[in-house]
Structure formats: structure tokens, C-alpha cells
Design a protein around this motif. Structure first.
Motif, short mmCIF file in Angstrom:
data_model
loop_
_atom_site.label_atom_id
_atom_site.label_comp_id
_atom_site.label_asym_id
_atom_site.label_seq_id
_atom_site.Cartn_x
_atom_site.Cartn_y
_atom_site.Cartn_z
N GLN A 162 -3.01 58.80 -107.78
CA GLN A 162 -3.68 59.75 -109.51
C GLN A 162 -2.32 58.55 -110.37
O GLN A 162 -2.80 58.30 -111.49
N SER A 186 -17.24 60.46 -100.47
CA SER A 186 -16.28 61.83 -100.79
C SER A 186 -14.64 61.50 -101.38
O SER A 186 -14.14 61.32 -102.13
N ARG A 187 -14.17 59.88 -100.87
CA ARG A 187 -12.99 59.03 -101.18
C ARG A 187 -13.44 58.61 -102.49
O ARG A 187 -12.23 58.48 -103.05
N GLN A 213 -15.08 59.35 -104.49
CA GLN A 213 -15.68 60.18 -105.37
C GLN A 213 -14.42 60.70 -105.93
O GLN A 213 -13.80 61.19 -107.49
N GLU A 214 -13.14 60.67 -105.20
CA GLU A 214 -11.87 61.20 -105.22
C GLU A 214 -11.24 60.29 -106.06
O GLU A 214 -10.43 60.46 -107.48
N ASN A 254 -12.47 60.11 -109.30
CA ASN A 254 -12.09 61.13 -110.65
C ASN A 254 -10.65 61.03 -110.56
O ASN A 254 -10.43 61.10 -112.13
N TYR A 255 -9.94 60.33 -110.59
CA TYR A 255 -8.76 60.02 -111.09
C TYR A 255 -8.88 59.41 -112.59
O TYR A 255 -7.79 59.61 -113.33
#
Length: 535
Positions: free
Chosen positions: A77, A115-116, A118-119, A122-123
Motif C-alpha cells: 500500500q 484474491s491477491r 483484488q488486494e 484495492n490498494y
């Protein structure tokens, strides 16, 4: 980028403004998302300056996607925060699936990989940035496990697999608003440079149609989100010319979209002239009208050519309501052969961004995460700091944004672990005049960087400037940005480049350099701007 041969630095070179008061998370309703839809001109303006998170989620080891496989650290992030703080509003995130796809007939994508993805999305997305994700390396013949091959024999299987993967990805992100854009694929072609071939191009057109139909049918915001469509190898000539490209029909889009508006964009890349932008040698290091050495400048591909090519996108697509996106551009670092190279790299970047904007397109710089000879990095992904402020500033300013005047900048790649932390910023000594200068020195071992902010404190504009200053004894400039520097030690004159020569009253410009030192990492002194002593 399209092949291992055309990749620099790492093992492979691969190649928004939020609406007022809104925070974009995944829980927004479909109705809210539909209301946020923008027209083509609004979208392009809102996307602003773009940046590629290259050589990460499309990296692979023996055909298995792995974000650290090509030498970059894990994405954080903090990195995305630094990119946003530097003025970027759009992030393109290339993605490969390859060995993360299961067997027929379901072709299930590994849930941990989705999922990664998506993660990481999302950052950026939850920070209000525009995000683009694609299917990147699955079509490269040079990549182990590639399968989206337009001239392979079993197209029925390929198309079924392609449809299933996009169905899963689109479903995963069905609730995300229009700040997320899907791109069907990347630089898809038969691997042979030259005119497109058939039926390979027909298959690329068919993939695009499958992509649009599949995404739209998953519903949610996918029925109305912007989708990015490439032609043959994202080549402008082969996309605008009579070579076989056609836009997909958008039959299943949401009825909420006004009939006179589009929700498709056209994807192209720009690395011309290649001998300047990507060729890994020190022969062609200068570009554009400001070039001073004809022997170091390509014989083609200058501003007039760039304008001609991007105007083709306007004439062919923008006039019909379809914006375009220069999803990759950039030029490799050749400062080892020409200390002035970064000036021309910044000029090139500025021209791409400004010309795309002029003709109704947005753009994203290709950053492969590598800072060094032939690298394209703008940021140090380990320390989350800026490494090429001159290029960053050129991009942000050309896109119409504001670049921070004194952003942190990473130390030289030669900095060793355990060396001293950067020293605090230091101001230069006082003095009267119509200019003010602030130094921001970061030092380590035998090296340092210094960002110098020049402010016009007078009542009239400055049109063209020379900043004279004296380096401490033992310091030698090894490279600089946003100005030309001569000589490299002693009393130095920094001269403006094309994009920062005019300083209106109250305006400022930030330039900088990297230097070696023999124990004295102090700030320079005795600043004079066009002969006037600066405070």
C-alpha cells in the motif's frame, strides 16, 4: 512490452480523480455506480496522469505467476500511496494467469491468486485512483505456459478458456464502480513484426468480442463499466489502418447508458523511435526539438511523427465517441552514455502525455521497477521513494496536474544496506533578490541527491533561466533532471529545460541532481537566478 528481447533491466522488461467527497470501496451499490458514469471526454480528463505497475502481477517463474519472480519486492500500500502522492491518478496493473488456471472445462483460476489481484487493486481503488487490469502475458509465445495464441490451431479451446477466465475475473469485481477498467489483453499478435496476418487478426477481433460479451453478461457495474480494447500488438498503424481491426459490438451493455455514448476505449502503446525509447545501447540518447547533438538523435519519430500517429487515433475513434488509452510508453535510462539523457526522457514523456491529451486520450508510463542502466523505473519499490523526479514532474504537468515541489527521492542504487539515513533538508543561505531557493539534500556514504526548488518572488514572469550555484569541495554531479548542468563540479550553471523555463510571479520549479562526495554532503551555496541573488 511484447517479448523478452524488448525488455530491459529485470529478467523481463514487460512492459483519477475521485468524485468529490467519495471514498471508493467495494460495497457501493449498482445504482450508485451507474450514477457515477462519465462521458468519454470526462473520463479522459478525470484519469489524468497514469503509471504502470509493471513486472509484478504479470511476472512468472516457469509459467507460474509470481509478483517477485522478476526481481521486484512485494507490492505494498505504501508504494501505491507514494505513486498517488506524486500526482498520478491512474494505475494500470498488468496481470498474467498462465499456470494459475485449472483444467477444462471450468478453467478455474486459483482463488488465492484472484484474491491477491483484488488486494493490489484495492490498494489503488480504495484510494480513489483509476485502476486498469488486463490479461497480460498469457499471449506471449516467449513465455512458458502461454496459451492465448492467435495463430494456434485449436482456437475453440483457446476461446473457451479465455471466456471462462474473464467470467471469473469480472464476477470478482462486479460491484466495483467505474474507477475500475478492464482491458481484454496485451500486445496480442503472432510474434512476428511486420504487417498483420490472417486469420490471426480475425482471432484477436474474436477474443475482444468474447471479452465484451462475457464482462457485460456478468451484470452489476460490469454492464456499464469502461472496457479497453487493443488491436494488433497495440500498434497504432495496425489498429487505425485497413489491416483487419474492428470494434466489438456492445450488445449487452446496460440500458442506463445513453444511446449516443460509448463505453469502449481503444488501447495502444507508444515506444517510437525504438532506438531512443528501448534499444539497449548508448547510441541514440537524445530526442525532440531540444536535442543538441544530431548524431545522438534518431532520424525519425520526433514530435511531428508522434502528432501524426496520435491524430490517427482521434480521426479513427475519438470522433466517433471512443477515447483511447496509451497504456504504455517510456524510454530507457541511458545516462551512463549521456548525462543529459534524462532531460530528453522527460521531454519525450511530456510530449506523449500532452499529445494524447490533445487528441482525446489518456496515458500511462511503463515502469518496470528497475532503476539503473536501461531501466524504466520512476520509483524505488523497496523504499517507496521517487527516483526520476524530472520525468514524474514532466508527466504530471503535461497531464494538467500538480507535481509536489519537494518530494522524497531515493538514494542511488549503489547505496548499501546499513548506510546512514538521509540527512535533513537544508536551506541555502540568505540573500536579497527576486528568487528563493530551497535545497532538499539526501546523503549516504559517498553519494547524495539534492532537489532544488526555485521560486519566482518577483512581480514579473521569468522566461528562460540560468541558476548558478557553488558545490562544496569534493562534490561532483553524476546526473541530473529537469535542467542541464555544466560543469559537474565547482561553480555550476543549471539551465532550464523546455517544460519549466517560464516562471510566473509566485510560481516555482523543482530541479535536482545526484552527486558523489568525499565526505562533505553539504548543500550548495551562492545561488543566483539570471544574475539575481536568491534568498
Amino acid at each position: 512490452m511484447s517479448s523478452r528481447v524488448r525488455r530491459a533491466g529485470l529478467a523481463v522488461f514487460a512492459a483519477g480523480l475521485a468524485l468529490t467527497g467519495a471514498v471508493y470501496g467495494v460495497a457501493r451499490s449498482t445504482a450508485a455506480n451507474a450514477a457515477a458514469q462519465l462521458t468519454a471526454p470526462q473520463l479522459v480528463a478525470d484519469m489524468g496522469a497514469g503509471w504502470n505497475l509493471g513486472n509484478q502481477l504479470e511476472a512468472n517463474a516457469n509459467g507460474i505467476p509470481s509478483e517477485t519472480a522478476w526481481g521486484n519486492p512485494v507490492i505494498t500500500q505504501a508504494l501505491i500511496d507514494r505513486v498517488k502522492a506524486s500526482g498520478f491518478k491512474t494505475i494500470r496493473i498488468p496481470v498474467s494467469y498462465l499456470g494459475k488456471i485449472g483444467a477444462a472445462p471450468n478453467y478455474t483460476v486459483d482463488s488465492a491468486w484472484l484474491s491477491r489481484i483484488q488486494e493490489v487493486v484495492n490498494y489503488a481503488y480504495n484510494s480513489g485512483l483509476y485502476v486498469l487490469i488486463n490479461m497480460h502475458g498469457d499471449g506471449y509465445k516467449s513465455v512458458t505456459g502461454s496459451w492465448l495464441v492467435c495463430d494456434a490451431s485449436d482456437q475453440t479451446t483457446i476461446k473457451a478458456k479465455y471466456q471462462k477466465v474473464w467470467q471469473q475475473v469480472a464476477t470478482k469485481f462486479a460491484s466495483y464502480n467505474d474507477h475500475l477498467i478492464f482491458e481484454s489483453m496485451n500486445e496480442e499478435f503472432d510474434g512476428q513484426y511486420g504487417n498483420p496476418t490472417q486469420p490471426c487478426y480475425s482471432n484477436i477481433v474474436a477474443y475482444n468480442q468474447i471479452f465484451v460479451d462475457t464482462v457485460r453478461r456478468t451484470g452489476g457495474t460490469n454492464a456499464s463499466r469502461w472496457l479497453l480494447i487493443p488491436g494488433w500488438n497495440t500498434n497504432i498503424e495496425y489498429t487505425t489502418g485497413n489491416y483487419g481491426f474492428s470494434l466489438p459490438t456492445d450488445t449487452y451493455r446496460s440500458s442506463s447508458i445513453p444511446s449516443g455514448e460509448q463505453r469502449l476505449m481503444i488501447s495502444v502503446h507508444y515506444y517510437d523511435p525504438w532506438d531512443f525509447a528501448g534499444q539497449e545501447d548508448g547510441n541514440i540518447t537524445q530526442w525532440g526539438a531540444a536535442a543538441t547533438n544530431p548524431a545522438k538523435k534518431s532520424t525519425w519519430g520526433q514530435e511531428d511523427y508522434m502528432d501524426q500517429m496520435l491524430k490517427k487515433m482521434y480521426d479513427t475513434f475519438v470522433t466517433k465517441g471512443y477515447p483511447f488509452f496509451v497504456g504504455e510508453y517510456g524510454s530507457v535510462d541511458k545516462t551512463s552514455a549521456d548525462a543529459a539523457n534524462n532531460t530528453y526522457r522527460a521531454n519525450f514523456a511530456k510530449a506523449v502525455v500532452a499529445t494524447a491529451k490533445k487528441y482525446g486520450g489518456a496515458s500511462a508510463y511503463w515502469d518496470n521497477g528497475y532503476n539503473g542502466q536501461y531501466g524504466l523505473g520512476l520509483f524505488n519499490r523497496s523504499s517507496n521513494t521517487v527516483t526520476q523526479q524530472g520525468i514524474v514532474s514532466a508527466i504530471i504537468n503535461a497531464a494538467g496536474g500538480t507535481s509536489p515541489t519537494t518530494p522524497p527521492i531515493s538514494p542511488s542504487p549503489s547505496k548499501t544496506p546499513g548506510s546512514p539515513s538521509p540527512s535533513p533538508s537544508k536551506s541555502s543561505p540568505g540573500g536579497a533578490g527576486t528568487c528563493r531557493v530551497v535545497n532538499a539534500v539526501s546523503a549516504w556514504n559517498t553519494g547524495l541527491t539534492n532537489n532544488i526548488t526555485i521560486a519566482n518572488t518577483g512581480s514579473t514572469a521569468i522566461n528562460g533561466w540560468n541558476l548558478v550555484f557553488t558545490l562544496p569541495a569534493g562534490q561532483t554531479i553524476t546526473g541530473g533532471w529537469s535542467a542541464t548542468y555544466s560543469p559537474s563540479s565547482g561553480t555550476v550553471t543549471a539551465t532550464n529545460v523546455s517544460y519549466n523555463g517560464t516562471l510566473a510571479p509566485g510560481a516555482s520549479a523543482t530541479i535536482g541532481y545526484q552527486a558523489n562526495h568525499t565526505g562533505n554532503a553539504g548543500a550548495p551555496t551562492g545561488f543566483k537566478l539570471n544574475g539575481s541573488t536568491c534568498s
